[in-house]
Design an enzyme around this catalytic site. Structure first.
Site, PDB file in Angstrom:
ATOM      1  N   TYR A  66       7.609 -13.625 -14.559  1.00 39.97           N
ATOM      2  CA  TYR A  66       6.520 -12.732 -14.141  1.00 39.97           C
ATOM      3  C   TYR A  66       5.184 -13.247 -14.661  1.00 39.97           C
ATOM      4  O   TYR A  66       4.193 -13.307 -13.926  1.00 39.97           O
ATOM      5  CB  TYR A  66       6.778 -11.316 -14.653  1.00 39.97           C
ATOM      6  CG  TYR A  66       5.742 -10.314 -14.217  1.00 39.97           C
ATOM      7  CD1 TYR A  66       5.598  -9.974 -12.871  1.00 39.97           C
ATOM      8  CD2 TYR A  66       4.903  -9.701 -15.146  1.00 39.97           C
ATOM      9  CE1 TYR A  66       4.635  -9.056 -12.459  1.00 39.97           C
ATOM     10  CE2 TYR A  66       3.952  -8.775 -14.747  1.00 39.97           C
ATOM     11  CZ  TYR A  66       3.824  -8.460 -13.406  1.00 39.97           C
ATOM     12  OH  TYR A  66       2.870  -7.547 -13.008  1.00 39.97           O
ATOM     13  N   LYS A  69       1.952 -14.450 -12.335  1.00 39.01           N
ATOM     14  CA  LYS A  69       0.635 -13.835 -12.455  1.00 39.01           C
ATOM     15  C   LYS A  69      -0.398 -14.820 -12.998  1.00 39.01           C
ATOM     16  O   LYS A  69      -1.584 -14.728 -12.662  1.00 39.01           O
ATOM     17  CB  LYS A  69       0.719 -12.582 -13.321  1.00 39.01           C
ATOM     18  CG  LYS A  69       1.497 -11.445 -12.654  1.00 39.01           C
ATOM     19  CD  LYS A  69       0.929 -11.093 -11.285  1.00 39.01           C
ATOM     20  CE  LYS A  69       1.617  -9.898 -10.651  1.00 39.01           C
ATOM     21  NZ  LYS A  69       1.032  -9.533  -9.326  1.00 39.01           N
ATOM     22  N   ALA A 122       0.783  -1.235   0.000  1.00 40.06           N
ATOM     23  CA  ALA A 122       0.000   0.000   0.000  1.00 40.06           C
ATOM     24  C   ALA A 122       0.817   1.287   0.000  1.00 40.06           C
ATOM     25  O   ALA A 122       0.244   2.375   0.030  1.00 40.06           O
ATOM     26  CB  ALA A 122      -0.937   0.007   1.218  1.00 40.06           C
TER      27      ALA A 122
END
Length: 279
Positions: free
Chosen positions: A150, A154, A12
């Site tokens: 990657y 994902k 965040a």
């Protein structure tokens, strides 16, 4: 934005995660937010409100995640929406990336997500309500040259989300996996992107693709504030999608992949169905 909810958001301190936190707090929602560096998170959010709980969490450490979930329950008494946003990009061919580089990527991008789901699910089941939103990438649907690890990470997030949606629906818990395209965040900076430490000169096309992507920094088509608003809207939908693409580029890439797969499956149908027993 509808009724007040308690949100738990990972990663965040920057990018989409930070946009989510700021928009939610502005709307009066209660937010527990995680980062590896709590000071960086506090500085980025700069919120002096009892509705904000900053947490230093190592997502690869199951106990650290468990403590964060418990702290959220202790402060807000429930969790309504979990957003697994933390992650980072990793570029290089499989040959170039070491076992350690590859495993570190999966620790954050995949196992961190699994740890959060594992530790939040008991509370969501008990409530018979909740929504888990996992942030994947268009790379998990349609990968690109030079991003094999990657894309694999994902893709895993997409697959685990699809099945989790089935596993949790009997408890009233919804699951959505979001696949964004390119957004104008810090994703293409060293803070969020790792390239192979030992590149191999022969992979000229991989280097060319990486250079092309790096030059896109600050020029991406996607607006992170609009992406955050779109993700927030999911939590108030009675029947949210299991899959959500974000960005016109993601829409185009996903549909091109869908068309290519359909054609390939049909082209090779004869061999595919030749393996069944004769009746």
């Amino acid at each position: 934005m509808g009724m007040k909810k308690v949100w738990f958001i990972t990663g965040a301190s920057k990018g989409l995660g930070l946009s989510l936190v700021n928009q939610l707090l502005k709307a009066g929602q209660s937010v527990a937010a995680t980062s590896r560096n709590i000071d960086e998170l506090k500085k980025a959010v700069n919120a002096n409100t009892g509705k904000f709980l900053p947490l230093a969490v190592n997502l690869a450490d199951e106990k650290s995640v468990e403590d964060a979930i418990k702290a959220t329950i202790s402060k807000f008494e429930r969790i309504d929406v979990v957003i697994n946003n933390a992650g980072y990009g990793i570029g290089g061919s499989i040959e170039e990336l070491s076992d350690a580089e590859t495993r570190n990527s999966f620790d954050v991008n995949v196992f961190g997500t699994l740890n959060v789901i594992r530790k939040a699910s008991p509370y969501l089941r008990a409530q018979r309500s909740g929504h888990i939103i996992n942030i994947a990438s268009i790379a998990g649907i349609a990968g690109a040259t030079g991003w094999a690890v990657y894309a694999a990470a994902k893709s895993a997030v997409i697959a685990l989300s699809e099945v989790s949606a089935e596993d949790l629906k009997e408890f009233g818990v919804k699951v959505t996996v979001v696949a964004p395209g390119a957004f104008r965040t810090s994703f293409l900076t060293p803070d969020s992107l790792t390239l192979a430490a030992n590149p191999i000169a022969e992979y000229e096309e991989v280097r060319a693709i990486h250079n092309k992507y790096l030059k896109m920094d600050g020029q991406q088509i996607g607006d992170p504030e609009k992406a955050a608003a779109a993700m927030i809207s999911l939590a108030s939908m009675p029947n949210p999608p299991v899959h959500l693409l974000l960005g016109n580029d993601a829409f185009q890439r996903a549909n091109s992949k869908l068309e290519a797969l359909t054609k390939e499956f049909k082209d090779w149908k004869a061999i595919t169905i030749s393996t069944d027993f004769d009746n």
